[in-house]
Motif scaffolding. Structure first.
Motif, mmCIF file in Angstrom:
data_model
loop_
_atom_site.group_PDB
_atom_site.id
_atom_site.type_symbol
_atom_site.label_atom_id
_atom_site.label_comp_id
_atom_site.label_asym_id
_atom_site.label_seq_id
_atom_site.Cartn_x
_atom_site.Cartn_y
_atom_site.Cartn_z
ATOM 1 N N ASP A 23 0.851 -1.192 0.000
ATOM 2 C CA ASP A 23 0.000 0.000 0.000
ATOM 3 C C ASP A 23 0.892 1.249 0.000
ATOM 4 O OD1 ASP A 23 -1.833 2.025 0.420
ATOM 5 O OD2 ASP A 23 -3.022 0.886 1.860
ATOM 6 N N GLU A 24 1.292 1.674 -1.188
ATOM 7 C CA GLU A 24 2.237 2.782 -1.325
ATOM 8 C C GLU A 24 1.685 4.076 -0.733
ATOM 9 O OE1 GLU A 24 3.671 3.275 -5.342
ATOM 10 O OE2 GLU A 24 3.619 1.103 -5.709
ATOM 11 N N LYS A 25 0.420 4.355 -1.026
ATOM 12 C CA LYS A 25 -0.180 5.612 -0.570
ATOM 13 C C LYS A 25 -0.215 5.689 0.958
ATOM 14 C CE LYS A 25 -4.286 8.513 -1.140
ATOM 15 N NZ LYS A 25 -5.626 8.637 -1.795
ATOM 16 N N ARG A 26 -0.600 4.596 1.594
ATOM 17 C CA ARG A 26 -0.694 4.594 3.064
ATOM 18 C C ARG A 26 0.697 4.682 3.697
ATOM 19 N NH1 ARG A 26 -1.497 0.310 7.064
ATOM 20 N NH2 ARG A 26 -2.411 1.239 8.942
ATOM 21 N N ALA A 27 1.651 3.949 3.138
ATOM 22 C CA ALA A 27 3.016 3.986 3.663
ATOM 23 C C ALA A 27 3.561 5.413 3.593
ATOM 24 C CB ALA A 27 3.915 3.037 2.881
ATOM 25 N N TYR A 28 3.311 6.075 2.473
ATOM 26 C CA TYR A 28 3.756 7.456 2.295
ATOM 27 C C TYR A 28 3.077 8.378 3.300
ATOM 28 C CZ TYR A 28 4.654 11.915 -0.105
ATOM 29 O OH TYR A 28 5.049 13.191 -0.413
ATOM 30 N N GLN A 29 1.753 8.251 3.412
ATOM 31 C CA GLN A 29 0.971 9.180 4.230
ATOM 32 C C GLN A 29 1.284 9.068 5.713
ATOM 33 O OE1 GLN A 29 -1.122 11.244 2.254
ATOM 34 N NE2 GLN A 29 -0.824 12.501 4.096
ATOM 35 N N LEU A 30 1.478 7.842 6.176
ATOM 36 C CA LEU A 30 1.781 7.643 7.594
ATOM 37 C C LEU A 30 3.016 8.433 8.018
ATOM 38 C CD1 LEU A 30 1.157 3.794 7.961
ATOM 39 C CD2 LEU A 30 0.074 5.565 9.371
ATOM 40 N N VAL A 31 4.052 8.322 7.212
ATOM 41 C CA VAL A 31 5.319 8.967 7.573
ATOM 42 C C VAL A 31 5.276 10.464 7.289
ATOM 43 C CG1 VAL A 31 7.802 8.997 7.122
ATOM 44 C CG2 VAL A 31 6.585 6.824 7.279
ATOM 45 N N GLU A 32 4.605 10.846 6.208
ATOM 46 C CA GLU A 32 4.481 12.275 5.930
ATOM 47 C C GLU A 32 3.742 12.978 7.069
ATOM 48 O OE1 GLU A 32 3.367 14.888 2.071
ATOM 49 O OE2 GLU A 32 1.663 13.797 2.938
ATOM 50 N N ASP A 33 2.683 12.370 7.567
ATOM 51 C CA ASP A 33 1.889 12.982 8.638
ATOM 52 C C ASP A 33 2.696 13.119 9.926
ATOM 53 O OD1 ASP A 33 -0.239 13.150 6.926
ATOM 54 O OD2 ASP A 33 -1.362 11.473 7.771
ATOM 55 N N ILE A 34 3.433 12.064 10.282
ATOM 56 C CA ILE A 34 4.164 12.090 11.554
ATOM 57 C C ILE A 34 5.291 13.125 11.514
ATOM 58 C CG2 ILE A 34 5.999 10.351 11.210
ATOM 59 C CD1 ILE A 34 3.656 10.388 14.213
ATOM 60 N N LEU A 35 5.944 13.267 10.347
ATOM 61 C CA LEU A 35 7.015 14.252 10.227
ATOM 62 C C LEU A 35 6.457 15.674 10.130
ATOM 63 C CD1 LEU A 35 9.502 12.328 7.906
ATOM 64 C CD2 LEU A 35 9.803 12.887 10.316
ATOM 65 N N ALA A 36 5.296 15.823 9.524
ATOM 66 C CA ALA A 36 4.638 17.130 9.488
ATOM 67 C C ALA A 36 4.273 17.579 10.907
ATOM 68 C CB ALA A 36 3.392 17.079 8.605
ATOM 69 N N ASP A 37 3.791 16.638 11.713
ATOM 70 C CA ASP A 37 3.484 16.949 13.115
ATOM 71 C C ASP A 37 4.742 17.350 13.872
ATOM 72 O OD1 ASP A 37 0.832 16.392 12.671
ATOM 73 O OD2 ASP A 37 0.886 14.382 13.584
ATOM 74 N N ALA A 38 5.831 16.629 13.621
ATOM 75 C CA ALA A 38 7.093 16.929 14.296
ATOM 76 C C ALA A 38 7.585 18.325 13.913
ATOM 77 C CB ALA A 38 8.148 15.884 13.933
ATOM 78 N N LEU A 39 7.484 18.660 12.635
ATOM 79 C CA LEU A 39 7.910 19.989 12.185
ATOM 80 C C LEU A 39 7.057 21.091 12.800
ATOM 81 C CD1 LEU A 39 8.808 19.586 8.389
ATOM 82 C CD2 LEU A 39 10.259 20.541 10.184
ATOM 83 N N ALA A 40 5.742 20.848 12.882
ATOM 84 C CA ALA A 40 4.845 21.847 13.467
ATOM 85 C C ALA A 40 5.204 22.090 14.930
ATOM 86 C CB ALA A 40 3.398 21.389 13.330
ATOM 87 N N LEU A 41 5.545 21.010 15.632
ATOM 88 C CA LEU A 41 5.911 21.132 17.047
ATOM 89 C C LEU A 41 7.216 21.910 17.194
ATOM 90 C CD1 LEU A 41 5.423 20.442 20.005
ATOM 91 C CD2 LEU A 41 6.578 18.267 19.622
#
Length: 232
Positions: A209-227
Motif C-alpha cells: 500500500d504505497e499511498k498509506r506507507a507514504y501518508q503515515l510517515v508524511e503525517d508524523i514528520l509534518a506533526d514533528a515539524l509543526a511542534l
C-alpha cells in the motif's frame, strides 16, 4: 611508529580539529596554525598532521594552499552529509533550528522511501524490516537500544526502496535520528512514536500500500515539524 598508529593519530587530530572548527574556535576566513605549529601543538608527526589537513580539506571545512596557509571555510562549503562532519555538529550543542533542518530533509526523503519500499521490497528485505520492528518493540521494554533499533528500522526501509541514492542516506539518517530523539525526549518533552506506529508502517509496506506507507510517515514528520516550529 607503525602505519596503524599513524592512522590513529591522524584520525584523532582530524576529530579534534574538526570539532574545534565546528565549535568556532577557529573563525571562518581566518588563518589556522600552520602544519608545523599543529604538529608541535598536538605532538604528532608531520605526516599525520598533513593527512589530517588533507582530510579536513576533503570534507570542505578548510582550504590549504602553499604560501596562503590553512583557512576555515564557511559552513556553506562543508560536506554536511559526511558522517564525521555530522557527528561534530551534533557535539556542538545543536539547536532547534538545526533539528528543523534535519526534519525537513527527513520529510523530503522518508515518505518517498516508504512508498518505494512498498513497491519494491523483496521477501528478504521485508524480513529485515520486520526484525527491526521487533527490536523497536524490545527497546520499549528496555531490552534493546532505542536509537539503534529505530536506525535499523529506517535503514532497512531505505535499503528496500531500491533507490541507490536513498541508500546513501543511511549515515545522515543515523545522525538525524540521534538529534531528533535527543530533542524530542529532552527538549520537546515528546517520546518517539511507539511500536504501533512502526507496525502500521511495516504493514503498509508489506501489503504494497504505497499511498498509506507514504501518508503515515508524511503525517508524523509534518506533526514533528509543526511542534518544532511552535518552540522556535
Amino acid at each position: 611508529m607503525s602505519m596503524s598508529q599513524n592512522r590513529n593519530l591522524t584520525q584523532q587530530l582530524t576529530h579534534t580539529l574538526g570539532v574545534s572548527i565546528v565549535n568556532g574556535k577557529y573563525p571562518v576566513g581566518e588563518g589556522m596554525p600552520s602544519e608545523a605549529i599543529l604538529c608541535k601543538q598536538f605532538e604528532v608527526s608531520r605526516s599525520s598532521t598533513r593527512e589530517a589537513v588533507k582530510m579536513l580539506s576533503a570534507k570542505g571545512l578548510i582550504s590549504s594552499r602553499p604560501k596562503k596557509g590553512i583557512r576555515v571555510l564557511p559552513e556553506t562549503e562543508w560536506n554536511l552529509f559526511d558522517s564525521d562532519v555530522l557527528s561534530w555538529i551534533l557535539q556542538s550543542k545543536p539547536s532547534l533550528s538545526l533539528l528543523r533542518e534535519f526534519t525537513q530533509v527527513r520529510a523530503a526523503i522518508e515518505p518517498n522511501a516508504m512508498k518505494l519500499a512498498a513497491r519494491n521490497a523483496t521477501p528478504k528485505q521485508l524480513k529485515q524490516i520486520e526484525e527491526a520492528l521487533f527490536r523497536i518493540a524490545e527497546a520499549e521494554e528496555g531490552l534493546d537500544d532505542q536509537l539503534d533499533a529505530h536506525i535499523c528500522f529506517l535503514n532497512a526501509i531505505l535499503q528496500a526502496s531500491g533507490n541507490r541514492f536513498f541508500i546513501q542516506f543511511t549515515q545522515f539518517v543515523k545522525a538525524a535520528l540521534k538529534v531528533s530523539i535527543r530533542y524530542n525526549n529532552q527538549t520537546l518533552g515528546v517520546k518517539n512514536t511507539d511500536v504501533s506506529f512502526h507496525a502500521d508502517v511495516f504493514d503498509a509496506i508489506k501489503s504494497g500500500d504505497e499511498k498509506r506507507a507514504y501518508q503515515l510517515v508524511e503525517d508524523i514528520l509534518a506533526d514533528a515539524l509543526a511542534l518544532i516550529e511552535s518552540r522556535i
